[in-house]
Design a protein around this motif. Sequence first.
Motif, PDB file in Angstrom:
ATOM      1  N   GLY A   1      40.269  37.629  42.154  1.00  0.00           N
ATOM      2  CA  GLY A   1      39.071  37.094  41.527  1.00  0.00           C
ATOM      3  C   GLY A   1      38.316  36.279  42.555  1.00  0.00           C
ATOM      4  N   VAL A   2      36.981  36.457  42.616  1.00  0.00           N
ATOM      5  CA  VAL A   2      36.157  35.800  43.638  1.00  0.00           C
ATOM      6  C   VAL A   2      35.070  34.977  42.967  1.00  0.00           C
ATOM      7  CG1 VAL A   2      34.704  36.154  45.672  1.00  0.00           C
ATOM      8  CG2 VAL A   2      36.555  37.771  45.166  1.00  0.00           C
TER       9      VAL A   2
ATOM     10  N   TYR B   1      42.077  37.648  36.168  1.00  0.00           N
ATOM     11  CA  TYR B   1      42.744  38.260  35.024  1.00  0.00           C
ATOM     12  C   TYR B   1      41.929  39.395  34.411  1.00  0.00           C
ATOM     13  CZ  TYR B   1      46.707  35.253  35.302  1.00  0.00           C
ATOM     14  OH  TYR B   1      47.856  34.664  35.751  1.00  0.00           O
ATOM     15  N   ARG B   2      40.639  39.383  34.627  1.00  0.00           N
ATOM     16  CA  ARG B   2      39.838  40.541  34.236  1.00  0.00           C
ATOM     17  C   ARG B   2      40.224  41.742  35.094  1.00  0.00           C
ATOM     18  NH1 ARG B   2      33.981  39.463  35.232  1.00  0.00           N
ATOM     19  NH2 ARG B   2      34.476  37.652  33.954  1.00  0.00           N
TER      20      ARG B   2
ATOM     21  N   LEU C   1      41.780  45.330  33.736  1.00  0.00           N
ATOM     22  CA  LEU C   1      41.087  46.586  34.028  1.00  0.00           C
ATOM     23  C   LEU C   1      41.952  47.569  34.807  1.00  0.00           C
ATOM     24  CD1 LEU C   1      37.511  45.240  34.902  1.00  0.00           C
ATOM     25  CD2 LEU C   1      38.230  46.461  32.833  1.00  0.00           C
ATOM     26  N   GLY C   2      43.206  47.227  35.047  1.00  0.00           N
ATOM     27  CA  GLY C   2      44.104  48.186  35.689  1.00  0.00           C
ATOM     28  C   GLY C   2      44.757  47.710  36.970  1.00  0.00           C
ATOM     29  N   ARG C   3      44.480  46.487  37.407  1.00  0.00           N
ATOM     30  CA  ARG C   3      45.084  45.907  38.615  1.00  0.00           C
ATOM     31  C   ARG C   3      44.568  46.607  39.890  1.00  0.00           C
ATOM     32  NH1 ARG C   3      49.371  46.206  34.911  1.00  0.00           N
ATOM     33  NH2 ARG C   3      50.135  44.160  34.254  1.00  0.00           N
ATOM     34  N   ASN C   4      44.991  46.068  41.041  1.00  0.00           N
ATOM     35  CA  ASN C   4      44.609  46.595  42.348  1.00  0.00           C
ATOM     36  C   ASN C   4      43.097  46.731  42.473  1.00  0.00           C
ATOM     37  OD1 ASN C   4      44.914  47.546  44.966  1.00  0.00           O
ATOM     38  ND2 ASN C   4      45.208  49.676  44.315  1.00  0.00           N
ATOM     39  N   ARG C   5      42.398  45.609  42.169  1.00  0.00           N
ATOM     40  CA  ARG C   5      40.935  45.611  42.280  1.00  0.00           C
ATOM     41  C   ARG C   5      40.429  44.189  42.445  1.00  0.00           C
ATOM     42  NH1 ARG C   5      39.147  48.923  37.773  1.00  0.00           N
ATOM     43  NH2 ARG C   5      41.239  49.819  38.029  1.00  0.00           N
ATOM     44  N   THR C   6      39.170  44.067  42.872  1.00  0.00           N
ATOM     45  CA  THR C   6      38.522  42.771  43.069  1.00  0.00           C
ATOM     46  C   THR C   6      37.371  42.621  42.083  1.00  0.00           C
ATOM     47  OG1 THR C   6      39.036  42.801  45.447  1.00  0.00           O
ATOM     48  CG2 THR C   6      37.310  41.292  44.729  1.00  0.00           C
ATOM     49  N   ILE C   7      37.328  41.489  41.393  1.00  0.00           N
ATOM     50  CA  ILE C   7      36.290  41.219  40.404  1.00  0.00           C
ATOM     51  C   ILE C   7      35.571  39.923  40.767  1.00  0.00           C
ATOM     52  CG2 ILE C   7      35.797  40.689  37.982  1.00  0.00           C
ATOM     53  CD1 ILE C   7      36.518  43.572  38.385  1.00  0.00           C
TER      54      ILE C   7
END
Length: 358
Positions: A322-323, A344-345, A349-355
Motif C-alpha cells: 500500500g502506497v 489490505y485492499r 484483490l488477490g495479493r501480489n499487487r500495489t495499491i
Amino acid sequence: MSKLDNADGQLSMPSSTLMFDVDDADQAAEYLRGALNMLGKLSVAPSPLFYTLLYTYCAGKSVRLNKELDTLLENQGSLAQDEAAALFQRFFGGAAEALVEDIRKELVAMVAQVIGSLVDIAGKTSLSSDSVSSQIEKLADTKNPTEVVAAATAILSETRQFVTDSRALEAELLSSVEEMHKLKEELSNAKREATIDGLTGVFNRRAFDKRLTDLMSMSDGLASGFCLLLLDVDNFKRINDTYGHIVGDKVLSEFAKQISRLTRRSDFIARYGGEEFAVLLPGTRITNAFTVAENIRATLERVRLRRSSSGESLGAVTVSLGVACFREGETAEQFVARSDKALYRAKRLGRNRTILAD
C-alpha cells in the motif's frame, strides 16, 4: 537464486553483533583456547551459553560483562546455569535500552572515582582553576553520555600536570581514559541496537515512529513531500506452517536485504511488525513511490529460496503493498492508516499487487 542454509539444511538466522566484531583467525584461536581453559576450570559443559560468555570474556570486548563475571567468580568461584543465562540475556538478549542507562551510570561513577583520587593526591590547589571548576559543574548537570566523557577527559587533561610525581596515578588516569572511551563505544553500539530489528538488520518500529515524526516536522522543507510504502508478505503463515519458523525468519531476513538494495540511502526501511515492512521515501512524489513499490514487488516475486542440502524450493513468495503520500495537517496515525487500508485492499484483490491510497 539464494542458497541459505546451515549444516542441517535449515535456513538460518543472522548472528548478533551487539558485543563483538568478527575476529581474525589468530585472535579467534587465542580466545578459543582461553575460553576452553576457563570451561575446564569451572567444570561446566561447553554449551553455546557458557562458551559465548567465556569467549567474549577472554576477548575483553565488553568492560561491563568482564566486571560482572569477575565479581561472580570472585565471590563464589563458580558459574551456575541460571547465573550464566541471566548474564547472556543481559548482554546478548536485546535489552539494549537498559544497557544504555547502566553504561551511562557507570561512566558517571567512574568519573567521580577518578576526581576523588585527584583530590586526595594532588591536593585542593590542583582543582582550583576556573577551567576545572567549570568542567566539574558541567559534569554534575549533564546526563548526556557524550558530554560526560568530554567533561571527564577535560578534567583529566587539566589536572595531570599537578600529579606528575606519581607514576602510579599517571598509569591509573591513562587506564581510566581508555576504559571510558571503550564504555563510550559500547554505549554507542547499545544505542544502535535499541533501534535495530535483531532478525532482519533494518530499523525497528520504534525507530520508524521517530523518523516519521521527524519527516512530518520538516515536510514544508521537502519540495516533493514524502511517501510511505507498507509491505506485507503474502501467505506468510503458510510458510511458517509448512517449513517452520526458522525458514520463515530467513525469508524476512532475505527480503529485508532485497528491499535495502532496491532503495536509496536516504530512504528509511523498518520492520513494522511480524511479516510487515515500512519504507519511508523522503523527497518523493506519489507516482515515483508507486514505481519504487512495483520494482520491489516484481523483484521479490522472482526471488527463489532453496535449501542446498535437499534442493527443496520454497517457490515464489510474493508481497502486497500500500502506497500513500503525506498530506499536510494529517496525523501520523491517519497517514499510516491510509497506507494500511491500501495494503489490505491489495490483499483482498488477490495479493501480489500495489495499491495507491485514497
